[in-house]
Design a protein around this motif. Structure first.
Motif, short mmCIF file in Angstrom:
data_model
loop_
_atom_site.label_atom_id
_atom_site.label_comp_id
_atom_site.label_asym_id
_atom_site.label_seq_id
_atom_site.Cartn_x
_atom_site.Cartn_y
_atom_site.Cartn_z
N LEU A 39 -5.51 -10.82 -2.87
CA LEU A 39 -6.69 -10.34 -3.59
C LEU A 39 -6.46 -10.54 -5.08
O LEU A 39 -5.52 -9.98 -5.66
CB LEU A 39 -6.93 -8.86 -3.28
N SER A 87 0.86 -1.18 0.00
CA SER A 87 0.00 0.00 0.00
C SER A 87 0.90 1.23 0.00
O SER A 87 2.07 1.17 0.41
CB SER A 87 -0.90 0.01 1.24
N LEU A 102 -3.62 -2.87 3.49
CA LEU A 102 -4.92 -2.78 2.84
C LEU A 102 -5.53 -1.40 3.08
O LEU A 102 -5.36 -0.82 4.15
CB LEU A 102 -5.87 -3.85 3.37
N GLU A 103 -6.26 -0.93 2.08
CA GLU A 103 -7.03 0.29 2.26
C GLU A 103 -8.30 -0.04 3.04
O GLU A 103 -8.72 -1.21 3.12
CB GLU A 103 -7.38 0.91 0.90
N ASN A 146 -8.88 -15.10 -4.19
CA ASN A 146 -8.87 -14.30 -2.96
C ASN A 146 -8.60 -15.22 -1.77
O ASN A 146 -9.16 -16.32 -1.69
CB ASN A 146 -10.21 -13.61 -2.74
N SER A 171 -4.87 -11.68 8.10
CA SER A 171 -6.24 -11.38 7.67
C SER A 171 -7.22 -12.52 7.93
O SER A 171 -8.43 -12.33 7.74
CB SER A 171 -6.25 -11.01 6.19
N HIS A 176 -1.05 -8.60 -0.99
CA HIS A 176 -1.07 -7.20 -0.57
C HIS A 176 -0.44 -7.06 0.81
O HIS A 176 -0.84 -7.75 1.75
CB HIS A 176 -2.50 -6.67 -0.52
N GLN A 203 -10.93 -2.02 1.28
CA GLN A 203 -10.57 -3.42 1.09
C GLN A 203 -10.85 -4.23 2.36
O GLN A 203 -11.34 -5.36 2.29
CB GLN A 203 -9.09 -3.53 0.69
N LEU A 204 -10.53 -3.64 3.52
CA LEU A 204 -10.86 -4.28 4.79
C LEU A 204 -12.36 -4.53 4.89
O LEU A 204 -12.81 -5.61 5.27
CB LEU A 204 -10.41 -3.41 5.97
#
Length: 299
Positions: free
Chosen positions: A61, A7, A69-70, A100, A25, A66, A73-74
């Protein structure tokens, strides 16, 4: 070329030499129900930032790893279904098939290492499952700790596991297990497992020095830091153990096994403790994130 994208915030932090902390995640897609999963992910990232470090939540993703994450996206991950639960064995599969996936401890360690991140905060590591002498169900997390040079900060192994066998396996694999400010290995929801921590360190700078010493000695693998849940947030072992036994008995009766076992047990613990296990889980993950940020800063 390794398919990892940073990111903008993580890329800037790494370029500037500022501390970065990796976050898994799986807790978003398999560990907690909606909307607590996204709320917790945001709180953990905020805890890392409050200590002066940059959080890098890791996920796959559409086949791209990644590191960071933005927020959108979360949010999308938390509400989505069908995410693969990725470990070492299937990380490459998800990348090749452009799928994913959320990352377990093992997969997060791999991705963090490839992304240039040296410290990772999680809730609890996987380990040797109860009854492993019959099922051979042992988490890939343990072998990853023996081979990938990432410091993992946790509240011990998940208490649904066989903790004595987990510690014995870590010793056999040569993984340094450090009790942070404690002589006992913590037991996830509980501060005490009744098992001694092989090593003890009381300051983040001392953990950073251990990491550097292992690098200088060219020793493979990472460092596992057991950080007890804060006293006011724990569920004592005597109280939580009957619920764990009941959840495991249910899983056995239903034939739940493999990657489905840990999410099933955590879900049942949520119900059996009337939500207290979730509250404790959130508290311990935040606590680990703060310590990981301090270790990253010391490095």
């Amino acid at each position: 070329m390794i398919p990892v994208t940073h990111s903008p915030a993580v890329a800037a932090a790494l370029k500037a030499g500022r501390p970065v902390v990796a976050l898994e995640s799986t807790i978003i897609t398999h560990g907690m129900p909606w909307p607590h999963n996204v709320e917790t992910a945001r709180r953990v990232e905020a805890a890392v930032r409050a200590e002066g470090a940059e959080p890098a939540t890791i996920a796959v993703l559409q086949g791209v790893i990644h590191a960071g994450l933005e927020d959108d996206q979360l949010e999308a991950m938390g509400a989505a279904s069908g995410f693969l639960k990725l470990s070492r064995a299937d990380l490459g599969y998800a990348v090749a098939r452009r799928m994913n996936g959320s990352t377990t401890v093992a997969a997060t360690m791999i991705a963090a290492d490839r992304a240039g991140i040296r410290v990772f905060a999680t809730g609890g590591i996987g380990g040797v499952h109860r009854g492993a002498e019959k099922t051979y169900d042992i988490s890939a997390d343990l072998h990853e700790l023996a081979r990938t040079p990432v410091c993992v900060v946790c509240a011990g192994a998940k208490a649904i596991l066989d903790l004595p066998k987990t510690l014995e396996t870590l010793e056999t694999l040569g993984v340094p297990v450090v009790g942070f400010g404690t002589d006992e290995f913590p037991a996830f929801w509980s501060r005490s497992s009744g098992l001694p921590a092989p090593l003890r360190l009381d300051e983040p700078a001392d953990i950073a020095a251990l990491i550097r010493a292992r690098q200088d000695l060219r020793l493979d693998g990472g460092v596992l830091v057991g950080n007890p849940i804060p006293p006011g947030d724990e569920i004592a072992a005597g109280e939580i153990n009957p619920a764990i036994a009941a959840a495991i008995a249910e899983a056995d009766a239903l034939g739940v096994s493999g990657k489905a076992l840990t999410p099933f047990l955590l879900s049942r613990m949520l119900e059996l403790t009337e939500g207290r296990s979730l509250v404790a889980n959130i508290a311990l993950v935040e606590n680990n994130a703060r310590l990981a940020a301090r270790i990253a800063a010391a490095l």
